[in-house]
Design a protein around this motif. Structure first.
Motif, PDB file in Angstrom:
ATOM      1  N   ASP A 162       0.899  -1.056   0.046  1.00 39.91           N
ATOM      2  CA  ASP A 162       0.019   0.197   0.099  1.00 39.91           C
ATOM      3  C   ASP A 162       0.994   1.184   0.265  1.00 39.91           C
ATOM      4  O   ASP A 162       0.522   2.252  -0.698  1.00 39.91           O
ATOM      5  CB  ASP A 162      -0.976   0.223   1.180  1.00 39.91           C
ATOM      6  N   MET A 163       2.027   1.299   0.774  1.00 41.77           N
ATOM      7  CA  MET A 163       2.796   2.413   0.674  1.00 41.77           C
ATOM      8  C   MET A 163       3.365   2.647  -0.585  1.00 41.77           C
ATOM      9  O   MET A 163       3.379   3.773  -1.035  1.00 41.77           O
ATOM     10  CB  MET A 163       3.951   2.151   1.715  1.00 41.77           C
ATOM     11  N   LEU A 164       3.699   1.556  -1.513  1.00 40.01           N
ATOM     12  CA  LEU A 164       4.082   1.740  -2.761  1.00 40.01           C
ATOM     13  C   LEU A 164       3.174   2.202  -3.768  1.00 40.01           C
ATOM     14  O   LEU A 164       3.061   3.273  -4.215  1.00 40.01           O
ATOM     15  CB  LEU A 164       4.773   0.555  -3.305  1.00 40.01           C
ATOM     16  N   VAL A 165       1.849   1.554  -3.701  1.00 41.75           N
ATOM     17  CA  VAL A 165       1.071   2.004  -4.849  1.00 41.75           C
ATOM     18  C   VAL A 165       0.279   3.390  -4.430  1.00 41.75           C
ATOM     19  O   VAL A 165      -0.477   4.033  -5.330  1.00 41.75           O
ATOM     20  CB  VAL A 165       0.047   0.747  -4.837  1.00 41.75           C
ATOM     21  N   ASN A 166       0.369   3.740  -3.243  1.00 40.63           N
ATOM     22  CA  ASN A 166      -0.334   5.068  -2.601  1.00 40.63           C
ATOM     23  C   ASN A 166       0.862   6.143  -2.780  1.00 40.63           C
ATOM     24  O   ASN A 166       0.527   7.178  -2.192  1.00 40.63           O
ATOM     25  CB  ASN A 166      -0.895   4.947  -1.483  1.00 40.63           C
ATOM     26  N   ASP A 167       1.999   6.013  -3.365  1.00 39.64           N
ATOM     27  CA  ASP A 167       3.007   6.927  -3.250  1.00 39.64           C
ATOM     28  C   ASP A 167       3.477   7.672  -2.099  1.00 39.64           C
ATOM     29  O   ASP A 167       3.746   8.758  -1.900  1.00 39.64           O
ATOM     30  CB  ASP A 167       2.475   8.138  -4.183  1.00 39.64           C
ATOM     31  N   ASN A 168       3.584   6.687  -1.116  1.00 37.93           N
ATOM     32  CA  ASN A 168       3.953   6.909   0.141  1.00 37.93           C
ATOM     33  C   ASN A 168       5.552   6.491   0.349  1.00 37.93           C
ATOM     34  O   ASN A 168       6.110   6.835   1.414  1.00 37.93           O
ATOM     35  CB  ASN A 168       3.214   6.343   1.418  1.00 37.93           C
ATOM     36  N   MET A 169       6.268   5.838  -0.446  1.00 37.97           N
ATOM     37  CA  MET A 169       7.573   5.830  -0.328  1.00 37.97           C
ATOM     38  C   MET A 169       8.392   6.491  -1.262  1.00 37.97           C
ATOM     39  O   MET A 169       8.289   6.476  -2.458  1.00 37.97           O
ATOM     40  CB  MET A 169       7.841   4.096  -0.900  1.00 37.97           C
ATOM     41  N   LYS A 170       8.974   7.749  -0.523  1.00 37.07           N
ATOM     42  CA  LYS A 170       9.607   8.753  -1.227  1.00 37.07           C
ATOM     43  C   LYS A 170      11.052   8.522  -1.900  1.00 37.07           C
ATOM     44  O   LYS A 170      11.478   9.109  -2.648  1.00 37.07           O
ATOM     45  CB  LYS A 170       9.603  10.155  -0.587  1.00 37.07           C
ATOM     46  N   GLN A 171      11.722   7.660  -1.172  1.00 39.56           N
ATOM     47  CA  GLN A 171      12.996   7.456  -1.520  1.00 39.56           C
ATOM     48  C   GLN A 171      13.115   6.387  -2.763  1.00 39.56           C
ATOM     49  O   GLN A 171      12.927   5.285  -2.420  1.00 39.56           O
ATOM     50  CB  GLN A 171      13.646   6.725  -0.164  1.00 39.56           C
ATOM     51  N   ALA A 172      13.579   6.785  -3.876  1.00 41.68           N
ATOM     52  CA  ALA A 172      13.509   6.106  -4.975  1.00 41.68           C
ATOM     53  C   ALA A 172      14.484   4.976  -5.042  1.00 41.68           C
ATOM     54  O   ALA A 172      14.076   4.022  -5.348  1.00 41.68           O
ATOM     55  CB  ALA A 172      13.950   6.883  -6.189  1.00 41.68           C
ATOM     56  N   LEU A 173      15.695   4.967  -4.093  1.00 41.30           N
ATOM     57  CA  LEU A 173      16.626   4.088  -3.990  1.00 41.30           C
ATOM     58  C   LEU A 173      15.836   2.549  -3.231  1.00 41.30           C
ATOM     59  O   LEU A 173      16.549   1.656  -3.237  1.00 41.30           O
ATOM     60  CB  LEU A 173      18.053   4.282  -3.456  1.00 41.30           C
TER      61      LEU A 173
END
Length: 189
Positions: A162-173
């Protein structure tokens, strides 16, 4: 696909380099370079960083060991993978295992390299090694540096997804290896 010879012809020639500043975690360099077409570019900036690592750490119960901390650049509190910087001469796996233990108190398990990526190969000279550590367990207390204020969180696979698909993981690496992890598992929206 280009041959190695053709690729070599694309490389720039460094005519000179000047260090603008050097710090333990960042060095800035200005290069004068000549492109293959003969053009001289007299202000090309390169940021030199140590090797970075991050870890997708998963407990035997399937919980993802994540860290929550303040990120001053964006001014946010972020939930992220455990990550860190290599000491001089330290290999990536040793760095990853050390950072996971220091930041979270988790260790052991089975480790594999997932990917090696660059934040920005045009202006940064380092690589980030991403590992998957399965069946890690809490084996110690956190050992944080005085500049670290980290809270450990154990999240379910659904919560990380859910963090990924809802754009809540801001660190691209960190997002990249998580996307790869879920892609290889065949997980879809």
């Amino acid at each position: 696909m280009n041959s190695v010879n053709e690729d070599e012809k694309m490389k720039w020639e460094t005519l000179s380099s000047e260090y603008l500043f050097r710090r333990p975690w960042l060095t800035a360099r200005r290069d004068v370079v000549r492109l293959p077409n003969g053009t001289v570019y007299d202000e090309y900036y390169v940021l030199e960083y140590p090797m970075w690592i991050n870890v997708i750490a998963i407990t035997p119960e399937g919980k993802f060991v994540m860290v929550k901390q303040y990120r001053h650049g964006l001014g946010i509190v972020a939930t992220e993978l455990c990550a860190g910087v290599a000491e001089r001469g330290e290999d990536p796996l040793t760095t990853a295992q050390r950072e996971l233990l220091e930041e979270t108190g988790f260790g052991g398990g089975e480790w594999e390299l997932s990917m090696v990526i660059s934040a920005n190969p045009s202006s940064q000279n380092n690589l980030s090694y991403s590992f998957i550590a399965r069946d890690v367990e809490r084996i110690a207390e956190q050992h944080l540096d005085e500049t670290e204020d980290i809270r450990v969180e154990l999240l379910s696979e659904d919560e990380v997804w859910d963090m990924l698909v809802n754009d809540n993981m801001k660190q691209a690496l960190m997002a990249a290896p998580l996307w790869k992890y879920f892609a290889l598992k065949g997980r879809q929206k």
